[in-house]
Design a protein around this motif. Sequence first.
Motif, PDB file in Angstrom:
ATOM      1  N   PHE A  18      19.944  33.428  83.432  1.00 56.13           N
ATOM      2  CA  PHE A  18      20.347  33.702  82.056  1.00 56.13           C
ATOM      3  C   PHE A  18      19.511  34.838  81.467  1.00 56.13           C
ATOM      4  N   ILE A  19      18.225  34.866  81.804  1.00 53.45           N
ATOM      5  CA  ILE A  19      17.355  35.937  81.322  1.00 53.45           C
ATOM      6  C   ILE A  19      17.793  37.280  81.916  1.00 53.45           C
ATOM      7  N   VAL A  20      18.047  37.269  83.230  1.00 60.87           N
ATOM      8  CA  VAL A  20      18.537  38.488  83.887  1.00 60.87           C
ATOM      9  C   VAL A  20      19.867  38.908  83.266  1.00 60.87           C
ATOM     10  N   GLY A  21      20.744  37.925  83.021  1.00 57.59           N
ATOM     11  CA  GLY A  21      22.048  38.213  82.435  1.00 57.59           C
ATOM     12  C   GLY A  21      21.937  38.849  81.064  1.00 57.59           C
ATOM     13  N   PHE A  22      20.979  38.388  80.260  1.00 55.93           N
ATOM     14  CA  PHE A  22      20.786  38.946  78.918  1.00 55.93           C
ATOM     15  C   PHE A  22      20.426  40.423  79.001  1.00 55.93           C
ATOM     16  N   PHE A  23      19.421  40.755  79.813  1.00 53.57           N
ATOM     17  CA  PHE A  23      18.991  42.152  79.915  1.00 53.57           C
ATOM     18  C   PHE A  23      20.061  43.012  80.582  1.00 53.57           C
TER      19      PHE A  23
ATOM     20  N   GLY B 298      22.488  45.162  68.485  1.00 53.27           N
ATOM     21  CA  GLY B 298      21.659  46.353  68.504  1.00 53.27           C
ATOM     22  C   GLY B 298      20.818  46.490  67.248  1.00 53.27           C
ATOM     23  N   GLN B 299      21.388  46.138  66.105  1.00 49.81           N
ATOM     24  CA  GLN B 299      20.647  46.212  64.843  1.00 49.81           C
ATOM     25  C   GLN B 299      19.478  45.217  64.826  1.00 49.81           C
TER      26      GLN B 299
ATOM     27  N   ILE C 139      22.716  43.742  77.897  1.00 48.39           N
ATOM     28  CA  ILE C 139      22.235  44.766  76.964  1.00 48.39           C
ATOM     29  C   ILE C 139      22.249  46.139  77.625  1.00 48.39           C
ATOM     30  N   ALA C 140      21.794  46.198  78.882  1.00 50.64           N
ATOM     31  CA  ALA C 140      21.768  47.476  79.602  1.00 50.64           C
ATOM     32  C   ALA C 140      23.175  48.024  79.788  1.00 50.64           C
ATOM     33  N   THR C 141      24.129  47.138  80.053  1.00 53.69           N
ATOM     34  CA  THR C 141      25.515  47.561  80.218  1.00 53.69           C
ATOM     35  C   THR C 141      26.049  48.171  78.925  1.00 53.69           C
ATOM     36  N   GLN C 142      25.718  47.546  77.800  1.00 54.87           N
ATOM     37  CA  GLN C 142      26.174  48.071  76.508  1.00 54.87           C
ATOM     38  C   GLN C 142      25.554  49.428  76.208  1.00 54.87           C
TER      39      GLN C 142
END
Length: 286
Positions: free
Chosen positions: A155-160, A84-85, A163-166
């Motif tokens: 992998f791109i979908v997984g990344f976003f 996040g930082q 992040i959205a889950t967090q």
Amino acid sequence: MKMKKILLKRINSDGGFMGPTHALSGVAAFLFVAAFFSSFFQKIYGPTNYPIFIAALILVIGGALLPDFDNTKSTAISVTGIVGQLISTAMRASARAIYAVTRGKLDKPSADPHRMFWHTILAGVGVGALVSLLVKTTSPISFTVAGRSISLAHFIVGFFLLIATQLMFAVFFKKLIKKISGGLGILMSWLIGLGITIALLSTIPNGASLTWVGISISAGWLIHILGDTLTTAGTPLLFPLSHKGHRWWSWRLPPYIHANGPIEHYVFFPLFLVIIGISLFKLITG
């Protein structure tokens, strides 16, 4: 005179909607469209598919929270750790650079990057378009694992999605995450989020279009901007269009809500809950 000072203080306030309000506004809008504009919804997301539905909802929530990474005081930054930082640093640095290059003659020489470029319609549409382009251009590159085709787009979908889950956890489980000391709470949230991400990606049908990913992020992003534009702080949502000689004009729309005030807590927050309830009832009974 005293009333004038109070009014000016409210107009110059730097506060936008709180994280939970942004998140609920995204959920309410997503479910409302799914329930009452099903034909339009299916044009974007295809026939009913629960993994895609859930993933899209999480991405809308993430999109509705991502713009505030340009604020160092954002709760999401404190509970997403170093990732996040890093995202916040990148967003703030790019916002400063864009402002320095594009500011008009009447704009201040410098400005806080919070609620600047990343709170514009251009940013909201641009991020979604970029994600859609990345997903589309990387789809042909794939390999097979246990009989399932895995592409770079996944992998791109997984990344976003991760992040959205967090961000979703940061809003709804902030106290619980912070309560677990030694950074263990943050680690656990990332591990749970990773599990959810993998589970959703593994159940999305092979060959399914992924264009809904960028659309979901943009939808949440634009809902966030609209929410902040309704507050006394406003947003430069129409950048790069100039207004009264200012390229970075803060637009405000009625009812000019005072952030974290009674209208947000006792009108908008319950309103979004009602919309969510009605929409869920329609989806279940329909």
